[in-house]
Enzyme design. Structure first.
Site, mmCIF file in Angstrom:
data_model
loop_
_atom_site.group_PDB
_atom_site.id
_atom_site.type_symbol
_atom_site.label_atom_id
_atom_site.label_comp_id
_atom_site.label_asym_id
_atom_site.label_seq_id
_atom_site.Cartn_x
_atom_site.Cartn_y
_atom_site.Cartn_z
ATOM 1 N N ASP A 115 -2.439 -7.529 -4.588
ATOM 2 C CA ASP A 115 -3.825 -7.355 -4.145
ATOM 3 C C ASP A 115 -4.098 -8.357 -3.030
ATOM 4 O O ASP A 115 -4.116 -9.571 -3.273
ATOM 5 C CB ASP A 115 -4.770 -7.593 -5.335
ATOM 6 C CG ASP A 115 -6.231 -7.367 -4.956
ATOM 7 O OD1 ASP A 115 -6.528 -7.129 -3.761
ATOM 8 O OD2 ASP A 115 -7.080 -7.443 -5.863
ATOM 9 N N SER B 275 -4.917 -0.007 13.784
ATOM 10 C CA SER B 275 -5.720 1.185 14.020
ATOM 11 C C SER B 275 -6.148 1.301 15.484
ATOM 12 O O SER B 275 -6.653 0.330 16.065
ATOM 13 C CB SER B 275 -6.969 1.084 13.138
ATOM 14 O OG SER B 275 -7.991 1.902 13.646
ATOM 15 N N SER C 9 1.276 3.220 -2.461
ATOM 16 C CA SER C 9 0.850 4.157 -3.510
ATOM 17 C C SER C 9 0.125 5.374 -2.955
ATOM 18 O O SER C 9 -0.197 6.294 -3.704
ATOM 19 C CB SER C 9 -0.066 3.427 -4.506
ATOM 20 O OG SER C 9 -1.072 2.713 -3.812
ATOM 21 N N ILE D 139 -0.124 6.745 4.299
ATOM 22 C CA ILE D 139 0.948 6.367 5.226
ATOM 23 C C ILE D 139 2.010 5.525 4.508
ATOM 24 O O ILE D 139 3.213 5.680 4.761
ATOM 25 C CB ILE D 139 0.350 5.603 6.431
ATOM 26 C CG1 ILE D 139 -0.542 6.558 7.267
ATOM 27 C CG2 ILE D 139 1.441 4.994 7.295
ATOM 28 C CD1 ILE D 139 -1.397 5.862 8.320
ATOM 29 N N LYS E 223 -8.179 -5.961 11.878
ATOM 30 C CA LYS E 223 -7.003 -5.258 12.404
ATOM 31 C C LYS E 223 -6.550 -5.882 13.716
ATOM 32 O O LYS E 223 -5.357 -6.054 13.956
ATOM 33 C CB LYS E 223 -7.315 -3.775 12.619
ATOM 34 C CG LYS E 223 -7.321 -2.954 11.340
ATOM 35 C CD LYS E 223 -5.923 -2.835 10.768
ATOM 36 C CE LYS E 223 -5.894 -2.029 9.486
ATOM 37 N NZ LYS E 223 -4.610 -2.172 8.768
ATOM 38 N N TYR F 80 -13.647 -4.581 9.567
ATOM 39 C CA TYR F 80 -12.340 -3.897 9.480
ATOM 40 C C TYR F 80 -11.632 -3.968 10.831
ATOM 41 O O TYR F 80 -10.464 -4.361 10.925
ATOM 42 C CB TYR F 80 -12.561 -2.436 9.052
ATOM 43 C CG TYR F 80 -11.355 -1.536 9.237
ATOM 44 C CD1 TYR F 80 -10.343 -1.482 8.279
ATOM 45 C CD2 TYR F 80 -11.224 -0.722 10.368
ATOM 46 C CE1 TYR F 80 -9.239 -0.653 8.449
ATOM 47 C CE2 TYR F 80 -10.119 0.104 10.542
ATOM 48 C CZ TYR F 80 -9.134 0.135 9.584
ATOM 49 O OH TYR F 80 -8.040 0.954 9.762
ATOM 50 N N ASN G 250 1.176 -2.567 5.426
ATOM 51 C CA ASN G 250 0.395 -1.336 5.621
ATOM 52 C C ASN G 250 -0.899 -1.335 4.824
ATOM 53 O O ASN G 250 -1.866 -0.687 5.217
ATOM 54 C CB ASN G 250 1.282 -0.142 5.213
ATOM 55 C CG ASN G 250 0.494 1.113 4.953
ATOM 56 O OD1 ASN G 250 0.070 1.796 5.871
ATOM 57 N ND2 ASN G 250 0.263 1.421 3.667
ATOM 58 N N GLY H 87 0.832 -1.203 0.000
ATOM 59 C CA GLY H 87 0.000 0.000 0.000
ATOM 60 C C GLY H 87 0.864 1.250 0.000
ATOM 61 O O GLY H 87 0.546 2.232 0.669
HETATM 62 N N1 LIG Z 1 -5.643 7.269 7.922
HETATM 63 C C1 LIG Z 1 -6.043 6.935 9.127
HETATM 64 O O1 LIG Z 1 -6.677 7.719 9.845
HETATM 65 C C2 LIG Z 1 -5.696 5.579 9.686
HETATM 66 C C3 LIG Z 1 -6.020 5.331 11.034
HETATM 67 C C4 LIG Z 1 -5.711 4.093 11.586
HETATM 68 C C5 LIG Z 1 -5.084 3.128 10.825
HETATM 69 N N2 LIG Z 1 -4.791 3.378 9.527
HETATM 70 C C6 LIG Z 1 -4.138 2.307 8.761
HETATM 71 O O2 LIG Z 1 -3.030 2.822 8.064
HETATM 72 C C7 LIG Z 1 -2.849 2.095 6.846
HETATM 73 C C8 LIG Z 1 -2.773 3.067 5.687
HETATM 74 O O3 LIG Z 1 -3.896 3.913 5.712
HETATM 75 P P1 LIG Z 1 -3.996 5.203 4.765
HETATM 76 O O4 LIG Z 1 -4.813 6.191 5.472
HETATM 77 O O5 LIG Z 1 -2.647 5.556 4.279
HETATM 78 O O6 LIG Z 1 -4.885 4.569 3.595
HETATM 79 P P2 LIG Z 1 -4.968 4.840 2.030
HETATM 80 O O7 LIG Z 1 -4.389 6.175 1.683
HETATM 81 O O8 LIG Z 1 -6.351 4.506 1.631
HETATM 82 O O9 LIG Z 1 -3.979 3.733 1.442
HETATM 83 C C9 LIG Z 1 -4.347 2.400 1.426
HETATM 84 C C10 LIG Z 1 -3.330 1.636 0.583
HETATM 85 O O10 LIG Z 1 -3.730 0.263 0.559
HETATM 86 C C11 LIG Z 1 -3.774 -0.182 -0.804
HETATM 87 N N3 LIG Z 1 -4.827 -1.177 -0.936
HETATM 88 C C12 LIG Z 1 -6.176 -0.981 -0.862
HETATM 89 N N4 LIG Z 1 -6.814 -2.157 -1.026
HETATM 90 C C13 LIG Z 1 -5.838 -3.091 -1.202
HETATM 91 C C14 LIG Z 1 -5.842 -4.484 -1.436
HETATM 92 N N5 LIG Z 1 -6.988 -5.167 -1.535
HETATM 93 N N6 LIG Z 1 -4.663 -5.117 -1.592
HETATM 94 C C15 LIG Z 1 -3.502 -4.444 -1.500
HETATM 95 N N7 LIG Z 1 -3.415 -3.127 -1.307
HETATM 96 C C16 LIG Z 1 -4.584 -2.469 -1.158
HETATM 97 C C17 LIG Z 1 -4.044 1.043 -1.618
HETATM 98 O O11 LIG Z 1 -3.553 0.795 -2.931
HETATM 99 P P3 LIG Z 1 -4.137 1.524 -4.261
HETATM 100 O O12 LIG Z 1 -4.435 2.939 -3.873
HETATM 101 O O13 LIG Z 1 -2.998 1.376 -5.213
HETATM 102 O O14 LIG Z 1 -5.348 0.762 -4.701
HETATM 103 C C18 LIG Z 1 -3.258 2.111 -0.863
HETATM 104 O O15 LIG Z 1 -1.909 2.105 -1.271
HETATM 105 C C19 LIG Z 1 -4.006 1.107 6.770
HETATM 106 O O16 LIG Z 1 -3.594 -0.148 7.241
HETATM 107 C C20 LIG Z 1 -5.050 1.710 7.715
HETATM 108 O O17 LIG Z 1 -5.914 0.734 8.247
HETATM 109 C C21 LIG Z 1 -5.078 4.581 8.941
#
Ligand SMILES: NC(=O)c1ccc[n+]([C@@H]2O[C@H](COP(=O)([O-])OP(=O)(O)OC[C@H]3O[C@@H](n4cnc5c(N)ncnc54)[C@H](OP(=O)(O)O)[C@@H]3O)[C@@H](O)[C@H]2O)c1
Length: 248
Positions: A58, A138, A9, A12, A155, A151, A81, A7
């Site tokens: 994926d 999370s 792309s 985080i 986690k 979800y 991630n 992830g």
């Molecule tokens: N942002 C928050 O507030 C928050 C809070 C707590 C925990 N987190 C955790 O932090 C991590 C990153 O979050 P983020 O906010 O950076 O999210 P994000 O911007 O939505 O990024 C998610 C990433 O996961 C990839 N992805 C989505 N579905 C996938 C799949 N089926 N297989 C493989 N890759 C997949 C996406 O790839 P593509 O875009 O290329 O499809 C993207 O690179 C996650 O584990 C999330 O649960 C985030």
């Protein structure tokens, strides 16, 4: 040091890739649908003099996992991630109405997918007697979050997986931890109105929400040689507001 960040792309994952590259690490990021965004991250790292590559992975399609790891080559650190967020928004569907298919899909991708991912890097880490694995989880899942039960459940399974693996792989020099992110400013937080973000921030110890760069710094520490013996831990950043934020 070669690091695989799933992830990478966006959000985080992308920030973590950039932060690792600044330490001199070679990074391979994975993307699901964001090939163009992944290419941008690689380009940025290369422009800054670093070494990076992007591969497709994926978590929902398990047949893509081992080939992606093979394409990346042996890694010293894995940052698990990527997440399949799912279709259930907070406070949108009562627990009793969440379809079985949603439970299955969340666990299939986020638990079994990450287990297969860890399996795919472990053999080489054991052979080298060095490895760092960081699962990204999370705080909302940990504290309990109304709505996206699948979800959060997935986690929390990563916490169990990390502890089990820390015990199993520790004797081979492999340290395994969970970075527990509170609400972090990424594309995911964009739909949340600013006053709500401000209120959640006010409930955190440092009175501010983390950025993706803040999380990246934590992940890079846990997932590098600078982490000498922290393992089996769930490490929260200061963006965790605790249970009270879910009532907002
Ligand atoms: N942002 C928050 O507030 C928050 C809070 C707590 C925990 N987190 C955790 O932090 C991590 C990153 O979050 P983020 O906010 O950076 O999210 P994000 O911007 O939505 O990024 C998610 C990433 O996961 C990839 N992805 C989505 N579905 C996938 C799949 N089926 N297989 C493989 N890759 C997949 C996406 O790839 P593509 O875009 O290329 O499809 C993207 O690179 C996650 O584990 C999330 O649960 C985030």
């Amino acid at each position: 040091m070669h690091v695989l960040i799933t992830g990478g792309s966006s959000g985080i994952g992308a920030a973590t890739a950039l932060a690792y590259a600044k330490t001199g690490a070679r990074v391979t990021i994975t993307y699901k649908s964001g090939a163009d965004r992944a290419a941008e991250v690689v380009k940025r790292i290369e422009e800054e003099g670093g070494e990076a590559a992007a591969v497709h992975l994926d978590l929902e399609d398990h047949t893509t996992i081992a080939p992606a790891v093979a394409e990346a080559g042996p890694v010293d650190a894995l940052v698990a991630n990527a997440v399949r967020w799912g279709t259930i928004m907070p406070n949108s569907v009562p627990f009793e109405d969440v379809p079985a298919a949603e439970w299955t899909a969340a666990l299939h991708a986020n638990v079994v997918g990450n287990a297969l991912l860890a399996q795919a890097v472990l053999r080489e880490m054991r052979r080298r007697k060095f490895g760092r694995i960081v699962f990204v989880s999370s705080g909302a899942a940990e504290e309990g979050m109304p709505g996206p039960g699948p979800y959060g459940t997935a986690k929390m399974a990563l916490h169990g997986m990390a502890r089990a693996l820390a015990w199993e792989a520790g004797r081979d020099g492999i340290l395994v931890n969970v970075a527990v992110a509170g609400l972090t400013i990424t594309g995911v937080s964009r739909p949340i109105p600013q006053p709500v973000l401000d209120e959640i921030a006010a409930r955190t110890p440092s009175r501010r929400l983390s950025t993706a760069d803040d999380l990246a710094a934590l992940i890079v520490f846990l997932g590098s040689a600078a982490n000498r013996n922290v393992t089996g831990e769930f490490v929260r950043d200061g963006s965790n507001a605790g249970r009270s934020s879910h009532a907002l």
